[in-house]
Write an enzyme that holds these catalytic residues in place. Structure first.
Site, mmCIF file in Angstrom:
data_model
loop_
_atom_site.group_PDB
_atom_site.id
_atom_site.type_symbol
_atom_site.label_atom_id
_atom_site.label_comp_id
_atom_site.label_asym_id
_atom_site.label_seq_id
_atom_site.Cartn_x
_atom_site.Cartn_y
_atom_site.Cartn_z
ATOM 1 N N THR A 130 0.826 -1.212 0.000
ATOM 2 C CA THR A 130 0.000 0.000 0.000
ATOM 3 C C THR A 130 0.854 1.254 0.000
ATOM 4 O OG1 THR A 130 -1.572 1.263 1.366
ATOM 5 C CG2 THR A 130 -0.098 -0.211 2.523
ATOM 6 N N ASP A 131 0.293 2.349 -0.493
ATOM 7 C CA ASP A 131 1.000 3.629 -0.427
ATOM 8 C C ASP A 131 1.062 4.182 0.992
ATOM 9 O OD1 ASP A 131 -1.697 4.296 -0.184
ATOM 10 O OD2 ASP A 131 -1.705 5.768 -1.801
ATOM 11 N N GLU A 132 0.267 3.612 1.914
ATOM 12 C CA GLU A 132 0.243 4.132 3.276
ATOM 13 C C GLU A 132 1.563 3.914 4.020
ATOM 14 O OE1 GLU A 132 -3.316 3.656 5.593
ATOM 15 O OE2 GLU A 132 -4.458 3.049 3.831
ATOM 16 N N TYR A 156 -1.890 -0.471 10.921
ATOM 17 C CA TYR A 156 -2.027 -1.132 9.617
ATOM 18 C C TYR A 156 -0.830 -0.849 8.732
ATOM 19 C CZ TYR A 156 -3.238 -1.515 4.705
ATOM 20 O OH TYR A 156 -3.193 -1.784 3.355
ATOM 21 N N LYS A 160 2.202 -3.369 7.262
ATOM 22 C CA LYS A 160 2.501 -3.558 5.839
ATOM 23 C C LYS A 160 3.934 -3.154 5.523
ATOM 24 C CE LYS A 160 0.123 -4.708 2.922
ATOM 25 N NZ LYS A 160 -0.097 -6.072 2.375
#
Length: 355
Positions: A130-132, A156, A160
Site C-alpha cells: 500500500t501507499d500508506e 495497519y 505492511k
C-alpha cells in the site's frame, strides 16, 4: 503455463485479480488460499472454472508448504492482509499476526520449496502492499515514489511496511525472486462495505448518514481495482526481480469530492431508473430528496494521514502501465455493479448492522 497461489483470493482485490488472471491466462492453475475471515467471501469466486479454494491461514507454514508441493506452485501473489485502518487502531494484534507473521510464513515456505530443496523451476513471489507505508504528504509535497522513505502512521501501515521489508530481505539475503507493488486507494466490485465507497453507497440506499471524517479534505489517489490488476499482471510478466513498483490511478481527490460524486451518482441513478425507489424506499433519492442531505461530519480518525499521492512513472516507463479509467467513469461502473448485485452485498450489510 504457470501454477499460482493467490493468498486472500476470496477478498476484494484478490478476487478481482483471480477473475482477471483467469481471463488473461485461462490455462494457468490457480489455487486460492484464504482464511475466509469477515472480508473473505466464497461468493466472490462464483463462476470461475478451474480455481481451487483452500480455506486456511497463511500463518500455517506447513499448510503453505504442502500446497506449494502438491500443486507444483511457481508463483505466489500475496494479497492476504488485514487492511482496515480503523480496525487496526482498535485491534492492532491481528494486523501484526496476519501482515507480518503471515508474510514471513509464506516467504519461509517459498524459500524452502524453491531454494533450499531446489525445485529447479523459475519462480516469483509478488507482494501486494500500500501507499500508506510512505506516511502522509503536505499539500505541495511531491507524490510518493519507490524511493520515498517509509514513515507509516497507523498500526495497519506499520504492519505492511514490516512485510515489505521482509520481502526485500528475502530477496537480498537468500536470492528469492520477489517483486512488490504499492498501490493507492482501490475501489470497485466485491469491496467489503467498511471502506468509504461501498459503505457510503449502501448507507445512502438505506437512508443512513454518510459520516465524513474531520473537514473532509483528506486527499487520496483513487485506483479502480481492474486497473490495479492490470498493473500487477505487468509486474508479474515483466517486472525486474527485487524491484518495487507503485501503481496508482492518477485521480487525486479530497474525500468530500468523492462523497459528492457518490451523492450525484445515486441521485442520477434514481432519476433515470424509477424502480430503484421501490427497491430502496429509505433512500432520500426515492422521495426526490438529494442524497447529500445524509452527509455528516464526525470527529477525525486518530493519526489520520492528510494526503497520499502516487508517482507511477516507473511502472509507466518500464512496463507501459496506464490506468484506463478516470474516477467519474470508474465510480459509475462501481455504482452500477452494486445496484445490480444486491444479492451479494445484502447479507454483508445485515452482518454489519447486527448488534
Amino acid at each position: 503455463m504457470a501454477n499460482l497461489i493467490v493468498t486472500g483470493g476470496a477478498g476484494f482485490i484478490g478476487a478481482n485479480f483471480v477473475h482477471h488472471w483467469r481471463a488473461v491466462a485461462p490455462d494457468d492453475s490457480i489455487v486460492v488460499l484464504d482464511a475466509l475471515t469477515y472480508a473473505g467471501n466464497r461468493a466472490n469466486l462464483d463462476g470461475l472454472a478451474g480455481v481451487e479454494l483452500i480455506v486456511g491461514d497463511i500463518c500455517d507454514t506447513a499448510l503453505v508448504s504442502r500446497t506449494i508441493a502438491d500443486h507444483r506452485i511457481d508463483t505466489i501473489v500475496h494479497f492476504a492482509a488485514e487492511s482496515h485502518v480503523d480496525r487496526s487502531i482498535t485491534g492492532p494484534d491481528a494486523f501484526v499476526t496476519t501482515n507480518v507473521v503471515g508474510t514471513h510464513s509464506l516467504l519461509a515456505a517459498a524459500k524452502a520449496a524453491w531454494l533450499d530443496r531446489g525445485s529447479g523451476r523459475p519462480h516469483r513471489f509478488h507482494h501486494v502492499s500500500t501507499d500508506e507505508v510512505y506516511g502522509s504528504l503536505g499539500p505541495d509535497d511531491p507524490a510518493f515514489t519507490e524511493t520515498t522513505a517509509y514513515a507509516p502512521n497507523s498500526p495497519y501501515s506499520a504492519s505492511k511496511a514490516s512485510a515489505d521489508h521482509l520481502v526485500r530481505a528475502y530477496h537480498h539475503t537468500y536470492g528469492l525472486e520477489t517483486t512488490t507493488s504499492n498501490c493507492s486507494n482501490n475501489y470497485g466490485p466485491f469491496q467489503y462495505p467498511e471502506k468509504l465507497i461501498p459503505l457510503f453507497i449502501l448507507n445512502a440506499l438505506s437512508g443512513r448518514c454518510l459520516p465524513i471524517y474531520g473537514d473532509g479534505n483528506n486527499v487520496r489517489d483513487w485506483l479502480h481495482v481492474a486497473d490495479h490488476c492490470r498493473g500487477i499482471e505487468l509486474v508479474l510478466r515483466g517486472g525486474r526481480v527485487g524491484e518495487t513498483y507503485n501503481i496508482g490511478g492518477g485521480q487525486e481527490l479530497p474525500n468530500h469530492a468523492v462523497v459528492d460524486e457518490i451523492c450525484r451518482g445515486i441521485d442520477a441513478a434514481f432519476a433515470s431508473d424509477p424502480p430503484l425507489a421501490r427497491r430502496f424506499p429509505a433512500a432520500p433519492a426515492a422521495r426526490g430528496r438529494p442524497t447529500a442531505e445524509l452527509k455528516t461530519y464526525v470527529e477525525d480518525r486518530k493519526g489520520h494521514d492528510r494526503r497520499y499521492a502516487i508517482d507511477e512513472g516507473k511502472i509507466r516507463a518500464e512496463l507501459g502501465y496506464a490506468p484506463a479509467r478516470d474516477f467519474a467513469g470508474g465510480f459509475a461502473e462501481t455504482l452500477a455493479w452494486y445496484l445490480a448485485h444486491e444479492d451479494w452485498w445484502r447479507p454483508l450489510a445485515a452482518l454489519r448492522t447486527r448488534p
